[in-house]
Design a protein around this motif. Structure first.
Motif, PDB file in Angstrom:
ATOM      1  N   LYS A 156      -6.232   8.543  -1.536  1.00 33.11           N
ATOM      2  CA  LYS A 156      -7.249   8.025  -0.612  1.00 33.11           C
ATOM      3  C   LYS A 156      -7.327   8.932   0.605  1.00 33.11           C
ATOM      4  CE  LYS A 156      -6.954   3.213  -1.932  1.00 33.11           C
ATOM      5  NZ  LYS A 156      -5.992   3.402  -3.022  1.00 33.11           N
ATOM      6  N   ARG A 157      -8.526   9.077   1.149  1.00 31.89           N
ATOM      7  CA  ARG A 157      -8.689   9.883   2.360  1.00 31.89           C
ATOM      8  C   ARG A 157      -8.244   9.110   3.610  1.00 31.89           C
ATOM      9  NH1 ARG A 157     -11.295  14.087   3.843  1.00 31.89           N
ATOM     10  NH2 ARG A 157     -12.435  13.037   5.488  1.00 31.89           N
ATOM     11  N   LEU A 158      -8.228   7.789   3.447  1.00 34.63           N
ATOM     12  CA  LEU A 158      -7.795   6.913   4.539  1.00 34.63           C
ATOM     13  C   LEU A 158      -6.355   7.257   4.947  1.00 34.63           C
ATOM     14  CD1 LEU A 158      -8.693   3.825   5.536  1.00 34.63           C
ATOM     15  CD2 LEU A 158      -6.761   3.245   4.070  1.00 34.63           C
ATOM     16  N   THR A 159      -6.079   7.281   6.231  1.00 33.20           N
ATOM     17  CA  THR A 159      -4.682   7.468   6.636  1.00 33.20           C
ATOM     18  C   THR A 159      -4.241   6.331   7.557  1.00 33.20           C
ATOM     19  OG1 THR A 159      -3.143   8.826   7.903  1.00 33.20           O
ATOM     20  CG2 THR A 159      -5.477   9.157   8.398  1.00 33.20           C
ATOM     21  N   TYR A 218       0.857  -1.196   0.000  1.00 32.90           N
ATOM     22  CA  TYR A 218       0.000   0.000   0.000  1.00 32.90           C
ATOM     23  C   TYR A 218       0.883   1.232   0.000  1.00 32.90           C
ATOM     24  CZ  TYR A 218      -3.409   3.444   1.701  1.00 32.90           C
ATOM     25  OH  TYR A 218      -4.213   4.535   1.854  1.00 32.90           O
ATOM     26  N   ASN A 245       0.233   5.548  -0.410  1.00 30.71           N
ATOM     27  CA  ASN A 245      -0.725   6.636  -0.622  1.00 30.71           C
ATOM     28  C   ASN A 245      -0.032   7.976  -0.407  1.00 30.71           C
ATOM     29  OD1 ASN A 245      -3.318   7.711  -1.187  1.00 30.71           O
ATOM     30  ND2 ASN A 245      -3.652   8.068   0.995  1.00 30.71           N
TER      31      ASN A 245
END
Ligand SMILES: Cc1cc2nc3c(=O)[nH]c(=O)nc-3n(C[C@H](O)[C@H](O)[C@H](O)COP(=O)(O)OP(=O)(O)OC[C@H]3O[C@@H](n4cnc5c(N)ncnc54)[C@H](O)[C@@H]3O)c2cc1C
Length: 468
Positions: A309-312, A299, A301
């Protein structure tokens, strides 16, 4: 009691006050339920009134009125502390500081904000001039700087800057004394550290001033390894690679990553993972290091890239890993404290022995203790903190696990107590008591949290009586 609260509410006309049962319960709680021990003991603790000041002048009015009436006062930020720190053990007033949220200034290398400012908002403001916070708890999205200062102490970035209490991280703090005529006191340098991680028993914090770090172009990576040993060894090596700029280095033992549902497509079954943020200009060197260690980047980002992606991954580090694991166990029908449920511990590993101890813990406990370690810098050396998931088999087994860990040389910051000295601090700090005498002479601030004060009180006549 209700007469006193009615009188108090009358005196505080104009201030936002909440008295509905739902609000009182909601704002009297934090993440104490992470611990089955605390859940059983604290479930019924509730404030009689919640005050939500909109300015420092309103805070002073509330503090003065409570001090005059002898009513306990428990400050709170978001309520994301996980030891019942913000829970009013003796009822009284909960002081919700989330509307006191101005970021006052950002200068090269430093920021000053009101206590209720969200850490995420402080970062937004600091980044405008090229700076960011040195460390953030994984709850940074909503938790407040006052709550982090009074209740937390370490986080994403501690691999570079150590703990919040380490010299140079905290620059100053302004606090209000708990007296009928509250005094505003500015603490600087070492004095400002004395109020830190004391759960607000030594003053209502109004403003916090912290040192900043240069803001770097972070890219997030998840790296998968065939064994936890390989993952931890890589994380240690990365932590020690001073030429690679990174923020947050954590290693998670399988099957813990299985709980991270939003990451299910990038977590490989049976494999342990390392999560980290690396500056984009160091990506090539990082990728070479991963390859040499036998890992695989599953992964990547870059939050600034189109389609990012907004996911952190930061919300899978520190105690967020515990939160995901508890949620997963709950979904399988095992809430904390139930048969098959889980709880956790907070460990410190002496530098130089940390990798050996991580292996030893696995040998002793196997799947009963699933490990998750966060790398930090302690007096210049890279070591790790542990937040392992522990299979719940009752409190006596939990205490036995803790005893065995201590015998092996692991330091434990007990997360199953609300007492300052029994958790992270371990020893009674006489300066805490001196400060409390000066700032809260009647012992009304967040009562029941400071053992040194309670023991002193037990030998002296109480100067106030809650309720008349
Ligand atoms: C999922 C999860 C992950 C976490 N990760 C981390 C982590 O990475 N690092 C870490 O250090 N902690 C962590 N924590 C603990 C907690 O989230 C942090 O310490 C957070 O910064 C607390 O902020 P808060 O605004 O929620 O404070 P609260 O929980 O509201 O308050 C914390 C303590 O400070 C006192 N207090 C709050 N504001 C004031 C004030 N203005 N004046 C006086 N006293 C005050 C409260 O009475 C309480 O004792 C985590 C907790 C959870 C549940």
């Amino acid at each position: 009691m209700s007469n006193t609260i009615d009188r108090l509410a009358g005196e505080l006309a104009g201030v936002t006050l909440l008295r509905e049962a739902g609000d009182l319960t909601r704002l009297s709680r934090d993440f104490y339920w992470f611990s089955p021990v605390l859940k059983a003991l604290l479930d019924d603790k509730r404030a009689d009134l919640v005050a939500v000041p909109a300015s420092q002048a309103e805070v002073a009015r509330i503090v003065g009125a409570c001090a005059t009436a002898g009513v306990p006062l428990t400050p709170r930020g978001l309520g994301s502390g996980n030891y019942g720190q913000a829970m009013p053990l003796e009822g009284g007033v909960v002081l919700d500081l989330t509307r006191l949220n101005n970021v006052l200034w950002v200068k090269p290398g430093a920021v000053r904000a009101e206590a209720g400012a969200r850490l995420s908002e402080i970062d937004v403001q600091a980044r405008k001039s090229g700076w960011e916070q040195r460390m953030l708890p994984s709850t940074f999205r909503g938790s407040t700087v006052g709550g982090f200062y009074c209740g937390g102490g370490v986080g994403i970035g501690s691999n570079n800057y150590g703990m919040l209490k380490d010299p140079g991280n905290i620059l100053g703090v302004k606090a209000l004394s708990m007296e009928p005529q509250p005094r505003m006191v500015e603490f600087r340098g070492r004095d400002a550290v004395d109020l830190h991680h004391a759960y607000g028993v030594n003053g209502v914090v109004l403003e916090v001033e912290l040192a900043l770090a240069p803001a770097l172009p972070w890219v997030e990576f998840l790296v998968s390894f065939g064994s936890f040993n390989d993952a931890v060894s890589f994380a240690q090596m990365l932590g020690e690679s001073d030429g690679i700029a990174k923020k947050g280095v954590s290693a998670h033992q399988w099957p813990l990553p299985r709980s991270y549902r939003p990451l299910k497509d990038v977590v490989r079954p049976g494999e342990s993972v390392v999560m980290t943020l690396v500056a984009d200009y160091n990506e090539a060197a990082f990728a070479e290091m991963v390859k040499a260690a036998g890992g695989a980047i599953t992964y990547r980002n870059d939050p600034r890239a189109e389609g990012a992606k907004r996911l952190t991954l930061q919300e899978f580090m520190w105690n967020h890993a515990t939160l995901h694991a508890i949620r997963e166990a709950e979904a399988a029908g095992a809430a904390p404290g139930m048969e098959g449920g889980i709880t956790y511990l907070q460990l410190g590993y002496p530098a130089g022995r940390n990798l050996e101890l991580v292996r030893r813990i696995h040998e002793i406990f196997g799947e009963e203790v699933v490990q998750h370690v966060e790398f930090i810098r302690v007096k210049g050396a890279v070591t790790c903190s542990g937040l392992p998931i522990v299979r719940w088999k009752g409190e006596s087994r939990l205490r036995e696990v803790m005893r065995i860990l201590e015998e092996e040389g692991v330091y434990i910051a007990d997360p199953h107590t609300w007492v300052v000295e029994d958790g992270g601090k371990k020893s009674i700090n006489p300066r805490h008591v001196d400060l409390k005498i000066a700032m809260d002479p009647a012992g009304l601030l967040n009562p029941g949290k400071l053992r040194a004060w309670d023991e002193r009180e037990a030998t002296q006549k109480k100067s106030v009586f809650w309720d008349s």
